[in-house]
Design a protein around this motif. Structure first.
Motif: not given
Length: 691
Positions: A378-387, A547-562
């Motif tokens: 799986v994910l051969r098309g992203l080898r060596g990429k940070d995602v 190693r290459p990094v896969m990360a989920e990053i949550d940007l919360v400056s647009s979270h209610h209450p604004w």
């Protein structure tokens, strides 16, 4: 009072009363307006019939007057939202006099018959009926209603003047009845669950359930059953209030099985708006109000059933006269609000549906086409990429298109996205964008995160909890199995999250306590998005031997209450975030929609600046929203679509997603491709696992 309809005139008046009940249910328009005309015409008949048949009676006169008053009240409630709430004074006049009689008993005496009084009553009905028909110009209707109100005030004033001038002694008045009336009004309202003021006039068929307790011969048993029914009514009212709140905020009704979990976080978000102390005080007051409601409805139901038991025959006659027309008209009035019984039945059905859905969702979890796929294929098309999978809080379709309710949002966001597309292209980045349909709305972003990661439609807390207890391949675990280091960066978290770590299998979790931030908070966001991105880069992307990094990053400056976010600072000055204490912020505003638009502008500008400053041919980003903002930003019926963009410098990555049909640039057009969010995982794995 038993309705003695065996007299011919009283029978005519009873027909008028039934017509008035029908009008209350269906409204005075279309067929309802015809019924109003018939009821008004019959008002000229019952008196003539009584005189010609020699059956004139005090009861008949009072019955006729009360039916007139009720029909006028019904019409005034329907007309008031269109013309003005002052029209309610016409319908309330008779009942205000009834209240005045409680204070001044001398008002509770008969007045000499006057033909003018009957003429004025007819004028009120005719004028309100014409107003409800909307056949005449609004200015003419308003003038006619003002004239009718003046005539009504003159008629009532003349009667009051005569009563005051002729009184000799205090007239006796029955005591105690007002408590029963208040109790009946409370139970009536709880049974109807009105959505508009006019709905409270609808006779609830469920009232028979309360009055049926009057036939229970044992006083103690009747009281216990009545109190239990009152508590159930109270619970139903609370659930209805929660339904309204959830529909307003989350664009869906309250789920009685799992949605209680939102109450605690809701207090936390409220604290970000008004302060922690004030939010906790509000929660305490709300809890006390709930307890008071449960107690008062229990007491009210006991009083109504007790009074009915003391007057069984009149109570049963009155209940049948009120409820039988409502039952007969159920097919016609189905468009009205659901009553307490209907809501209770719906909630029971919802619980049963949740239990059935547990089994269905369990089968969906187990049916995974990638469960047995060898990790190295799986994910051969992203080898060596940070995602990086970057979630932008509350980034919905309304941010890029605006709406009839908030057309000005995209006036600021669209230029930022269009300029960002040009800047990224100049820096060597290519972007492709579309829409995903999120399973949630307004809040509960974790449902969107788990849907994207798992490839399953996680649209409830119950499904979310079930998923976290299961074994399911996620994007993160697929990357981990293929050799990537997996990271979860969620700056809003303030405590450990073992269940999430165990399910997703991230190698590293960052939260507000582990990234060394020393600057100020900005509303809900404990740190601005610029710090989140810069700190992540230093911790995960800057080290050379990794190693290459896969990360989920949550940007919360647009979270209610604004809240206003800080201006961007040079990236090499971000440091530990203390620089933001002296950094100017965006201009404040009293318009929540403007604040929302500013927050999206800030986050997307920050992301573009980050990619300009740190161009990397081996970096791939998937940037998307988690859900639409609350409905007081989007307006009604906004849908659940959120923008999504793939950003990369390597043309081979862009060529792989060409088959998706996504549009160039950061801003998808209204006709852009729309996928359900749960379709993304499989499409992503399929696209980047091909040789």
């Amino acid at each position: 009072m038993v309705l003695l309809v065996h007299r011919p005139a009283d029978l005519v008046t009873a027909i008028r009363a039934a017509l008035a009940l029908v009008v209350a249910a269906v409204g005075p328009s279309g067929p309802g307006l015809v019924l109003v005309a018939v009821a008004l015409a019959l008002d000229l008949v019952d008196g003539q019939v009584a005189r010609r048949t020699g059956t004139v009676s005090a009861f008949g006169a009072r019955f006729d007057m009360e039916v007139d008053a009720f029909l006028i009240a019904v019409l005034s409630v329907y007309v008031a939202p269109v013309v003005g709430w002052w029209v309610l004074a016409i319908g309330a006049a008779r009942y205000l006099l009834w209240l005045a009689e409680r204070v001044w008993p001398w008002l509770h005496r008969s007045v000499p018959p006057r033909r003018w009084r009957k003429v004025v009553a007819a004028i009120q009905g005719v004028t309100l009926a014409v107003a409800a028909s909307e056949l005449l110009p609004a200015t003419l209707v308003e003038a006619a209603l003002v004239a009718a109100l003046v005539l009504l005030a003159e008629s009532f004033g003349r009667d009051v003047w005569w009563l005051a001038r002729t009184r000799q002694a205090e007239a006796p008045y029955p005591r105690g009845g007002w408590r029963w009336m208040v109790a009946l009004a409370a139970v009536w309202t709880a049974l109807v669950l009105p959505e508009t003021p006019a709905d409270v006039l609808l006779p609830p068929p469920e009232l028979l359930l309360v009055l049926a307790l009057a036939v229970v011969p044992w006083r103690r048993a009747r009281q216990v059953l009545s109190a239990a029914l009152g508590l159930v009514l109270g619970v139903v009212v609370v659930v209805r209030v929660l339904d309204l709140g959830f529909e307003r905020i989350l664009d869906r009704p309250f789920d009685p099985v799992t949605d209680w979990v939102y109450l605690g976080p809701g207090v936390g978000v409220l604290g970000d708006s008004i302060g922690v102390g004030a939010a906790r005080a509000t929660a305490v007051v709300a809890g006390l109000l709930v307890l008071a409601l449960l107690t008062l409805l229990a007491v009210a139901t006991v009083r109504v059933s007790g009074t009915a038991a003391a007057h069984r025959r009149p109570a049963v006659a009155a209940a049948l006269a009120i409820t039988l027309p409502a039952i007969a008209l159920t097919p016609i009035t189905r468009a009205g609000p659901d009553g307490a019984v209907a809501l209770a039945v719906d909630e029971v059905r919802q619980v049963r549906a949740d239990l059935a859905d547990r089994r269905t969702f369990g089968r969906q979890i187990a049916a995974d086409r990638y469960a047995d796929t060898p990790p190295d294929t799986v994910l051969r098309g992203l080898r060596g990429k940070d995602v990086l999978v970057v979630f932008v809080e509350s980034y919905g379709r309304v941010a890029v298109e605006g709406s009839d309710f908030a057309p000005a949002i995209d006036d600021g966001v669209d230029p930022v996205l269009d300029a960002g597309s040009r800047r990224l292209r100049a820096a060597g980045w290519q972007t492709r964008s579309a829409f995903l349909t999120s399973p949630t709305f307004g809040a509960a972003s974790w449902l969107a995160h788990s849907t994207l990661q798992s490839g399953l439609w996680v649209d409830s807390q119950r499904r979310y909890d079930q998923l976290l207890d299961a074994d399911r391949l996620t994007l993160a675990s697929a990357f981990e199995g293929a050799g990537w280091r997996t990271v979860f960066d969620v700056p809003a978290n303030t405590r450990d999250w073992p269940e999430g770590a165990g399910f997703y299998g991230f190698d590293q979790l960052y939260d507000s306590r582990s990234v060394g931030y020393r600057g100020p908070e900005f509303g809900y966001a404990p740190m601005p998005d610029q710090y989140t991105l810069e700190r992540f880069r230093r911790l995960e992307l800057e080290p050379a031997d990794r190693r290459p990094v896969m990360a989920e990053i949550d940007l919360v400056s647009s979270h209610h209450p604004w809240a206003p976010s800080p201006d961007l600072v040079p990236w090499d000055r971000v440091g530990d975030g203390s620089v933001f204490a002296d950094t100017p912020t965006q201009p404040g505003s009293s318009d929540v929609r403007e604040l929302y638009g500013q927050s999206i502008e800030y986050t997307m500008s920050t992301l573009v600046s980050f990619l300009e400053t740190y161009p990397d041919p081996d970096l791939v980003l998937v940037v998307l929203g988690d859900h639409q903002p609350h409905s007081y930003v989007t307006g009604p019926d906004p849908g659940h679509d959120v923008p999504i963009s793939v950003i990369a410098q390597d043309p081979r990555v862009v060529r792989r997603v060409a088959s998706w049909g996504w549009q160039p640039g950061l801003r998808p057009r209204p006709d852009a491709t729309v996928w359900p969010m749960d379709a993304f995982r499989d499409r992503f794995l399929e696209t980047f696992s091909r040789s």
